[in-house]
Design a protein around this motif. Structure first.
Motif, PDB file in Angstrom:
ATOM      1  N   MET A   1       7.982   3.206  16.627  1.00 49.00           N
ATOM      2  CA  MET A   1       8.321   1.852  16.227  1.00 49.00           C
ATOM      3  C   MET A   1       9.535   1.882  15.290  1.00 49.00           C
ATOM      4  O   MET A   1       9.568   2.645  14.331  1.00 49.00           O
ATOM      5  N   HIS A   2      10.506   1.077  15.560  1.00 50.14           N
ATOM      6  CA  HIS A   2      11.753   1.016  14.802  1.00 50.14           C
ATOM      7  C   HIS A   2      11.501   0.738  13.322  1.00 50.14           C
ATOM      8  O   HIS A   2      12.066   1.403  12.460  1.00 50.14           O
ATOM      9  N   GLU A   3      10.656  -0.238  13.017  1.00 51.30           N
ATOM     10  CA  GLU A   3      10.401  -0.635  11.640  1.00 51.30           C
ATOM     11  C   GLU A   3       9.786   0.503  10.839  1.00 51.30           C
ATOM     12  O   GLU A   3      10.198   0.774   9.714  1.00 51.30           O
ATOM     13  N   SER A   4       8.799   1.178  11.405  1.00 49.31           N
ATOM     14  CA  SER A   4       8.150   2.281  10.697  1.00 49.31           C
ATOM     15  C   SER A   4       9.140   3.391  10.388  1.00 49.31           C
ATOM     16  O   SER A   4       9.097   3.979   9.308  1.00 49.31           O
ATOM     17  N   GLY A   5      10.023   3.687  11.315  1.00 60.53           N
ATOM     18  CA  GLY A   5      11.025   4.717  11.091  1.00 60.53           C
ATOM     19  C   GLY A   5      11.969   4.372   9.951  1.00 60.53           C
ATOM     20  O   GLY A   5      12.301   5.233   9.125  1.00 60.53           O
ATOM     21  N   ILE A   7      11.316   2.340   7.409  1.00 58.03           N
ATOM     22  CA  ILE A   7      10.568   2.365   6.154  1.00 58.03           C
ATOM     23  C   ILE A   7      10.258   3.801   5.745  1.00 58.03           C
ATOM     24  O   ILE A   7      10.347   4.152   4.568  1.00 58.03           O
ATOM     25  N   THR A   8       9.920   4.647   6.696  1.00 59.75           N
ATOM     26  CA  THR A   8       9.658   6.057   6.390  1.00 59.75           C
ATOM     27  C   THR A   8      10.909   6.707   5.800  1.00 59.75           C
ATOM     28  O   THR A   8      10.834   7.425   4.796  1.00 59.75           O
ATOM     29  N   ALA A   9      12.066   6.457   6.386  1.00 61.66           N
ATOM     30  CA  ALA A   9      13.320   7.008   5.869  1.00 61.66           C
ATOM     31  C   ALA A   9      13.612   6.464   4.471  1.00 61.66           C
ATOM     32  O   ALA A   9      14.048   7.203   3.581  1.00 61.66           O
ATOM     33  N   LEU A  10      13.355   5.181   4.271  1.00 60.07           N
ATOM     34  CA  LEU A  10      13.547   4.568   2.963  1.00 60.07           C
ATOM     35  C   LEU A  10      12.643   5.230   1.923  1.00 60.07           C
ATOM     36  O   LEU A  10      13.082   5.583   0.833  1.00 60.07           O
ATOM     37  N   LEU A  11      11.375   5.422   2.268  1.00 57.53           N
ATOM     38  CA  LEU A  11      10.440   6.035   1.328  1.00 57.53           C
ATOM     39  C   LEU A  11      10.824   7.477   1.005  1.00 57.53           C
ATOM     40  O   LEU A  11      10.671   7.917  -0.139  1.00 57.53           O
ATOM     41  N   HIS A  43       8.086  -9.453   6.771  1.00 59.87           N
ATOM     42  CA  HIS A  43       7.804  -8.329   7.657  1.00 59.87           C
ATOM     43  C   HIS A  43       8.104  -7.005   6.946  1.00 59.87           C
ATOM     44  O   HIS A  43       7.325  -6.048   7.024  1.00 59.87           O
ATOM     45  N   LEU A  44       9.213  -6.959   6.235  1.00 57.48           N
ATOM     46  CA  LEU A  44       9.584  -5.777   5.472  1.00 57.48           C
ATOM     47  C   LEU A  44       8.524  -5.457   4.421  1.00 57.48           C
ATOM     48  O   LEU A  44       8.072  -4.316   4.287  1.00 57.48           O
ATOM     49  N   ARG A  45       8.097  -6.456   3.683  1.00 60.01           N
ATOM     50  CA  ARG A  45       7.086  -6.252   2.634  1.00 60.01           C
ATOM     51  C   ARG A  45       5.774  -5.730   3.231  1.00 60.01           C
ATOM     52  O   ARG A  45       5.136  -4.852   2.671  1.00 60.01           O
ATOM     53  N   GLU A  46       5.376  -6.284   4.361  1.00 59.12           N
ATOM     54  CA  GLU A  46       4.143  -5.858   5.020  1.00 59.12           C
ATOM     55  C   GLU A  46       4.223  -4.391   5.443  1.00 59.12           C
ATOM     56  O   GLU A  46       3.321  -3.607   5.165  1.00 59.12           O
ATOM     57  N   HIS A  47       5.294  -4.018   6.107  1.00 56.34           N
ATOM     58  CA  HIS A  47       5.466  -2.627   6.545  1.00 56.34           C
ATOM     59  C   HIS A  47       5.566  -1.688   5.351  1.00 56.34           C
ATOM     60  O   HIS A  47       5.000  -0.597   5.367  1.00 56.34           O
ATOM     61  N   PHE A  48       6.290  -2.108   4.320  1.00 57.77           N
ATOM     62  CA  PHE A  48       6.451  -1.259   3.152  1.00 57.77           C
ATOM     63  C   PHE A  48       5.105  -1.002   2.476  1.00 57.77           C
ATOM     64  O   PHE A  48       4.790   0.141   2.128  1.00 57.77           O
ATOM     65  N   ALA A  49       4.313  -2.040   2.276  1.00 53.58           N
ATOM     66  CA  ALA A  49       3.006  -1.877   1.620  1.00 53.58           C
ATOM     67  C   ALA A  49       2.137  -0.893   2.383  1.00 53.58           C
ATOM     68  O   ALA A  49       1.463  -0.039   1.781  1.00 53.58           O
ATOM     69  N   HIS A  50       2.167  -0.966   3.703  1.00 52.88           N
ATOM     70  CA  HIS A  50       1.364  -0.056   4.519  1.00 52.88           C
ATOM     71  C   HIS A  50       1.884   1.382   4.414  1.00 52.88           C
ATOM     72  O   HIS A  50       1.113   2.315   4.186  1.00 52.88           O
ATOM     73  N   GLU A  58       3.791   3.467  -4.127  1.00 57.20           N
ATOM     74  CA  GLU A  58       2.681   2.551  -3.852  1.00 57.20           C
ATOM     75  C   GLU A  58       2.618   1.497  -4.951  1.00 57.20           C
ATOM     76  O   GLU A  58       2.713   1.810  -6.135  1.00 57.20           O
ATOM     77  N   ASN A  59       2.520   0.254  -4.572  1.00 58.14           N
ATOM     78  CA  ASN A  59       2.452  -0.911  -5.469  1.00 58.14           C
ATOM     79  C   ASN A  59       3.749  -1.210  -6.204  1.00 58.14           C
ATOM     80  O   ASN A  59       3.759  -2.008  -7.135  1.00 58.14           O
ATOM     81  N   ALA A  60       4.861  -0.591  -5.813  1.00 54.56           N
ATOM     82  CA  ALA A  60       6.150  -0.906  -6.437  1.00 54.56           C
ATOM     83  C   ALA A  60       6.545  -2.346  -6.097  1.00 54.56           C
ATOM     84  O   ALA A  60       6.264  -2.838  -5.008  1.00 54.56           O
ATOM     85  N   MET A  61       7.189  -3.004  -7.033  1.00 56.09           N
ATOM     86  CA  MET A  61       7.687  -4.356  -6.805  1.00 56.09           C
ATOM     87  C   MET A  61       8.992  -4.266  -6.015  1.00 56.09           C
ATOM     88  O   MET A  61       9.876  -3.488  -6.370  1.00 56.09           O
TER      89      MET A  61
END
Length: 86
Positions: A1-5, A7-11, A43-50, A58-61
């Motif tokens: 999934m594009h979004e997960s990739g 967010i994973t790279a961002l994290l 959508h970004l916030r939802e994927h990021f939280a997961h 985790e729990n970052a604003m």
């Protein structure tokens, strides 16, 4: 999934910066979302939280700036602007 990739790279980037600074926790993250990135803010916030569960972020604003400029050179990108650590 594009979004997960994305967010994973961002994290990975966030955690690398936090570890380099010997941080125990990331409390804030400032992001820029290009107009063609494919994320809405919600959508970004939802994927990021997961994806951030169990990480230093985790729990970052999240502070999210969404561009509407489809001609911007980074219009298809999600970019980390800054992090706040403890």
């Amino acid at each position: 999934m594009h979004e997960s990739g994305l967010i994973t790279a961002l994290l990975r980037q966030v955690e690398a910066q936090a570890r380099a600074a010997s941080a125990s926790r990331v409390v804030g993250i400032e992001l820029w979302v290009g107009a063609l990135c494919g994320f809405s803010e919600a959508h970004l916030r939802e994927h990021f939280a997961h994806e951030a569960q169990g990480s230093l972020a985790e729990n970052a604003m999240l502070s999210v700036a969404c561009s509407e400029d489809i001609t911007h050179p980074d219009a298809a990108h999600l970019m980390l602007r800054s992090i706040e650590i403890r």
